[in-house]
Design an enzyme around this catalytic site. Sequence first.
Site, PDB file in Angstrom:
ATOM      1  N   LYS A 138       0.828  -1.219   0.000  1.00 34.30           N
ATOM      2  CA  LYS A 138       0.000   0.000   0.000  1.00 34.30           C
ATOM      3  C   LYS A 138       0.861   1.268   0.000  1.00 34.30           C
ATOM      4  O   LYS A 138       0.656   2.175  -0.810  1.00 34.30           O
ATOM      5  CB  LYS A 138      -0.940  -0.026   1.215  1.00 34.30           C
ATOM      6  N   CYS A 186       9.068  -2.322   2.704  1.00 36.95           N
ATOM      7  CA  CYS A 186       8.712  -3.715   3.003  1.00 36.95           C
ATOM      8  C   CYS A 186       8.639  -3.861   4.528  1.00 36.95           C
ATOM      9  O   CYS A 186       9.189  -3.058   5.268  1.00 36.95           O
ATOM     10  CB  CYS A 186       9.744  -4.666   2.406  1.00 36.95           C
ATOM     11  N   PRO A 187       7.950  -4.905   5.028  1.00 35.20           N
ATOM     12  CA  PRO A 187       7.875  -5.066   6.478  1.00 35.20           C
ATOM     13  C   PRO A 187       9.191  -5.618   7.039  1.00 35.20           C
ATOM     14  O   PRO A 187      10.014  -6.135   6.275  1.00 35.20           O
ATOM     15  CB  PRO A 187       6.748  -6.097   6.660  1.00 35.20           C
ATOM     16  N   THR A 212      11.310   4.588   5.796  1.00 35.62           N
ATOM     17  CA  THR A 212      10.148   4.967   6.616  1.00 35.62           C
ATOM     18  C   THR A 212       9.430   3.697   7.082  1.00 35.62           C
ATOM     19  O   THR A 212       8.287   3.763   7.509  1.00 35.62           O
ATOM     20  CB  THR A 212       9.147   5.825   5.802  1.00 35.62           C
ATOM     21  N   ARG A 214      10.803   0.123   8.907  1.00 31.54           N
ATOM     22  CA  ARG A 214      11.192  -0.275  10.259  1.00 31.54           C
ATOM     23  C   ARG A 214      12.709  -0.171  10.372  1.00 31.54           C
ATOM     24  O   ARG A 214      13.433  -0.508   9.433  1.00 31.54           O
ATOM     25  CB  ARG A 214      10.742  -1.705  10.585  1.00 31.54           C
ATOM     26  N   GLU A 268      14.963   2.670  18.287  1.00 33.30           N
ATOM     27  CA  GLU A 268      14.107   3.849  18.509  1.00 33.30           C
ATOM     28  C   GLU A 268      13.270   3.766  19.772  1.00 33.30           C
ATOM     29  O   GLU A 268      12.857   4.798  20.304  1.00 33.30           O
ATOM     30  CB  GLU A 268      13.203   4.101  17.298  1.00 33.30           C
ATOM     31  N   HIS A 294       9.688   8.792  13.720  1.00 37.79           N
ATOM     32  CA  HIS A 294       8.542   7.933  13.391  1.00 37.79           C
ATOM     33  C   HIS A 294       7.261   8.764  13.240  1.00 37.79           C
ATOM     34  O   HIS A 294       6.242   8.486  13.883  1.00 37.79           O
ATOM     35  CB  HIS A 294       8.358   6.836  14.459  1.00 37.79           C
TER      36      HIS A 294
END
Length: 330
Positions: A154, A205-206, A232, A234, A263, A295
Site C-alpha cells: 500500500k 517492506c515489512p 520509513t 522499520r 528507537e 517515526h
Amino acid sequence: MKIAVLSTKPYDREYLDKFNTDHKHELVYFDAPLNSKTTNLAIGFEAVCVFVNDAIDKKTIVKLAEIGIKLIDLRCAGFNNIDLEAAAKYNIKVMRVPAYSPQAVAEHAVALILTLNRKTHKTYNRVREGNFSLENLTGFNLYEKTVGVIGTGKIGAAFCQIMLGFGCKVIANDVTESEKLIKIGVVYGTLGELIKNSDIISLHCPLTTDTKYLFDRKAFSKIKKGAMLINTSRGALIKTSHAIEALKKEQLGYLGIDVYEQEENLFFKDLSESIIHDDLIERLMAFHNVLITPHQGFFTNEALDQIAITTLKNYTDFEQGLPLKNEVKQ
Ligand code: NAI
C-alpha cells in the site's frame, strides 16, 4: 469492552475519545509502554491497545494470558513487535490497523527526499539569521533519476505514483509484483539490480527475518556511489553501524530515516534536557547529509482519524462476535 491503552500520548487520547462516542468502550490510558515488566497495568481489563514500540514478546504474552487478556489490538500497521506464535498458543487474538493512510507515509518519504536534496532545513535556519547565500545548498533534479522501491504494497505503491509524477524512472522489488504499477510504468527487477542502479532507494517492506538488515555492509558496497537511502518502514531493515561506515566512506551520499533500530529508547519522548546514551544515533546526527524524523510518517489528521476508527471497530467486532477482518495470524 474494558481496554487498557498503553504508550499513550495526548493525541492518542484525543482521537480515540473523539470516535469512541460511537462505540462506548471503557478506555483507560497509560503513558507506560507494554512489556513484560508492565503487564500488571492490564489487570482487570479484557483487552490491551498497543503501539509500534511496545515489546509483546513471549514473556509478555504469558503474563497477559495469566491476567485474562483476550485481545491485543495494535493501533498501527506493522506487527513485528508481537510474538504471534505465543499469542496463538495462549489463545490471545491479535488485531491491527492494516491500512489507514498509505499516502501519509509515502508523502513523508518524499518530504525526506526533498529536504535532504534541496536542503530546505538548512536554508530555513540560514535565512532567519539573515544569511541569504547559496553556498553548499546545491541539490539535484529528481526528474529522470532512478528511484528503487523495495516493497510495493500500500505505502510503496503510493510512493511509486508520486515519484512517477516527478518524472523519475521507478524500479521496484517485491515478492509479488503489482500489475497495476507495471501498467503505470514501474519496472520490477531483482534486489541486486535495484541496489546497483538506483539514485534513490526507498524501503517499504515489512521487517521480517528475511528483511532484517537488508542494508548491511555488503548491500552498501553495491549501491551507486553517492546514492540516497530512505527508510520509513522499520529501523532494523538497516544495520545502523554499517550505514555509518558507508556514510564515512562517502559511498552512501544521503540517509533519511523515520525509523531507527533502537528507537524504542528515544522516539516519542522529549529528551532535549537528557544525556542520550545511544552513540549510534549521536554519530548519525553529526552527519550533515543525514535527516532523522521520529517515526512521524503516519502523523496526519487523516491517518489519526482512520487509526482511531479502525482500532475501536476492531474491539466492537471482537465483542460482538463478528468476523475479525483485521486479525493478524502467523
Ligand atoms: P503492505 O503489507 O501493504 O506492503 C508491504 C509489501 O512488502 C508487500 O507488497 C510485500 O509483498 C512486500 N514484501 C514483503 N517481504 C518483502 C521482501 N523480502 N522484499 C521485498 N518486498 C517484500 O504494507 P504497507 O502498509 O505498505 O506498510 C509497509 C511498512 O511500512 C509496514 O510494514 C511498516 O513497517 C511501515 N510503516 C511505517 C509507518 C511510519 O509511520 N513510518 C506507518 C505505517 C507503516
